[in-house]
Design an enzyme around this catalytic site. Structure first.
Site, PDB file in Angstrom:
ATOM      1  CD  GLU A 197      -2.669   5.508   6.989  1.00  0.00           C
ATOM      2  OE1 GLU A 197      -2.647   5.247   5.490  1.00  0.00           O
ATOM      3  OE2 GLU A 197      -1.857   5.002   7.417  1.00  0.00           O
ATOM      4  CD  GLU A 221      -3.361  -2.306   7.501  1.00  0.00           C
ATOM      5  OE1 GLU A 221      -2.409  -2.497   6.799  1.00  0.00           O
ATOM      6  OE2 GLU A 221      -3.870  -1.141   7.179  1.00  0.00           O
ATOM      7  CG  HIS A 279      -5.739   1.874   5.281  1.00  0.00           C
ATOM      8  ND1 HIS A 279      -5.349   2.856   6.358  1.00  0.00           N
ATOM      9  CD2 HIS A 279      -4.762   0.938   5.297  1.00  0.00           C
ATOM     10  CE1 HIS A 279      -3.880   2.476   6.487  1.00  0.00           C
ATOM     11  NE2 HIS A 279      -3.598   1.506   6.030  1.00  0.00           N
ATOM     12  CG  ASN A 331      -1.575   1.140   1.334  1.00  0.00           C
ATOM     13  OD1 ASN A 331      -1.526   2.185   0.439  1.00  0.00           O
ATOM     14  ND2 ASN A 331      -2.329   1.439   2.809  1.00  0.00           N
ATOM     15  N   GLY A 384       5.335   1.495   4.340  1.00  0.00           N
ATOM     16  CA  GLY A 384       6.535   2.021   4.387  1.00  0.00           C
ATOM     17  C   GLY A 384       7.532   0.958   3.548  1.00  0.00           C
ATOM     18  CB  SER A 414       5.516  -1.757  12.128  1.00  0.00           C
ATOM     19  OG  SER A 414       5.174  -0.384  12.291  1.00  0.00           O
ATOM     20  N   GLY A 437       2.854   2.326  10.774  1.00  0.00           N
ATOM     21  CA  GLY A 437       3.929   3.499  10.641  1.00  0.00           C
ATOM     22  C   GLY A 437       4.405   3.858  11.980  1.00  0.00           C
ATOM     23  CE  LYS A 454      -0.350   2.905   4.877  1.00  0.00           C
ATOM     24  NZ  LYS A 454       0.092   3.300   6.137  1.00  0.00           N
TER      25      LYS A 454
HETATM   26  P1  13P Z   1       3.224   0.393   7.519  1.00  0.00           P
HETATM   27  O1  13P Z   1       3.787  -0.838   7.090  1.00  0.00           O
HETATM   28  O2  13P Z   1       4.020   1.509   7.143  1.00  0.00           O
HETATM   29  O3  13P Z   1       3.166   0.379   9.062  1.00  0.00           O
HETATM   30  O4  13P Z   1       1.493   0.580   7.164  1.00  0.00           O
HETATM   31  C1  13P Z   1       0.738  -0.249   7.253  1.00  0.00           C
HETATM   32  C2  13P Z   1      -0.216  -0.112   6.635  1.00  0.00           C
HETATM   33  O5  13P Z   1      -1.069   0.936   6.899  1.00  0.00           O
HETATM   34  C3  13P Z   1      -0.568  -0.744   5.361  1.00  0.00           C
HETATM   35  O6  13P Z   1      -1.953  -0.493   4.928  1.00  0.00           O
END
Ligand code: 13P
Length: 251
Positions: free
Chosen positions: A99, A169, A97, A9, A237, A215, A175, A11
């Site tokens: 976010e 998640e 998601h 992802n 990430g 993460s 993150g 983002k």
């Molecule tokens: P990270 O791998 O950066 O923690 O993000 C996870 C995520 O939100 C994947 O959708």
């Protein structure tokens, strides 16, 4: 029986030009020794470029998008419809998601409408659920996540569940560098699967894939993938770095 599934992802990262460069770099050293299914989910502006490169280079990587509206078309300024994504060769769609829930007020009801719209338009949803740190610390994480699951899947048939990927998640792990322990992540994924058994059937629950996200990195992927109910990872990430992404695929 369930094919492992690693999805990146991206983002709100990478212009279409940066995406092209990333895929060219990825193409040089790409290998998939595990035979897992792989997808990248770029921002909408890069979908077309990414699709063209994946096809031209004959890379066995699926294309996903990160969000869409649930309506087919109409006066929804700034939104993208399922049809539009489908026409670009998108196969997967991340829905709900954390976010989007946090910054764009997406509720379980909206997530449910989007999941339905995805199935109606032959897109495969990656439906995200997960608890905040506050909820985890209150000891109510399982209850909360299963409630999200039930509400987001309202009215979805068993046939469709077989094409669904659920991404667990935990918000506190996204993150932050703080990963859930593999046991905690697996416990939640098992609880989700058990709930699918009671909502649908054992057969259906055993086909649906459940990813962990938060993460995930090369150093923790193999342990996570070794757990009984974790079928893959939704990675933020680490999916933006070519070497890390290849390492994740070859967990
Ligand atoms: P990270 O791998 O950066 O923690 O993000 C996870 C995520 O939100 C994947 O959708």
């Amino acid at each position: 029986m369930r094919k492992p599934f690693i999805a990146g992802n991206w983002k709100m990262n990478m212009t279409h030009l940066e995406a092209i460069k990333f895929l060219q770099d990825l193409g040089y050293s790409y290998e998939n020794k595990t035979g897992c299914e792989v997808a990248v989910c770029p921002p909408p502006t890069a979908l077309r470029s990414v699709k063209v490169i994946l096809e031209d280079d004959d890379m066995d990587i699926r294309l996903g998008a990160q969000n869409m509206h649930f309506e087919k078309s109409g006066a929804y300024t700034g939104e993208v419809s399922p049809d539009m994504l489908k026409a670009l060769g998108v196969e997967y769609i991340i829905i709900g998601h954390s976010e989007r829930r946090q910054y764009f007020a997406e509720t379980n009801e909206i997530v449910n409408k989007k999941v339905r719209a995805a199935f109606e338009n032959d897109l495969k949803p990656i439906m995200c659920i997960g608890e905040s740190l506050e909820i985890r610390e209150s000891g109510k994480a399982v209850e909360f996540v299963l409630d999200q699951l039930i509400n987001c899947l309202e009215g979805i048939s068993g046939k469709d569940i077989m094409r669904l990927t659920i991404a667990y998640e935990p918000i506190w792990a996204i993150g932050t560098g703080r990963t859930a322990t593999s046991e905690d992540a697996n416990d939640m994924c098992s609880a989700i699967r058990k709930k699918l058994v009671s909502l649908y059937s054992e057969e259906i629950a055993n086909i649906a894939r459940i990813q962990y996200g938060g993460s995930v990195k090369p150093s923790n992927i193999s342990e996570l993938m070794g757990m009984s109910d974790i079928d893959g990872a939704l990675v933020g990430g680490a999916s933006l770095k070519v070497d890390d992404f290849i390492a994740l695929i070859n967990y």
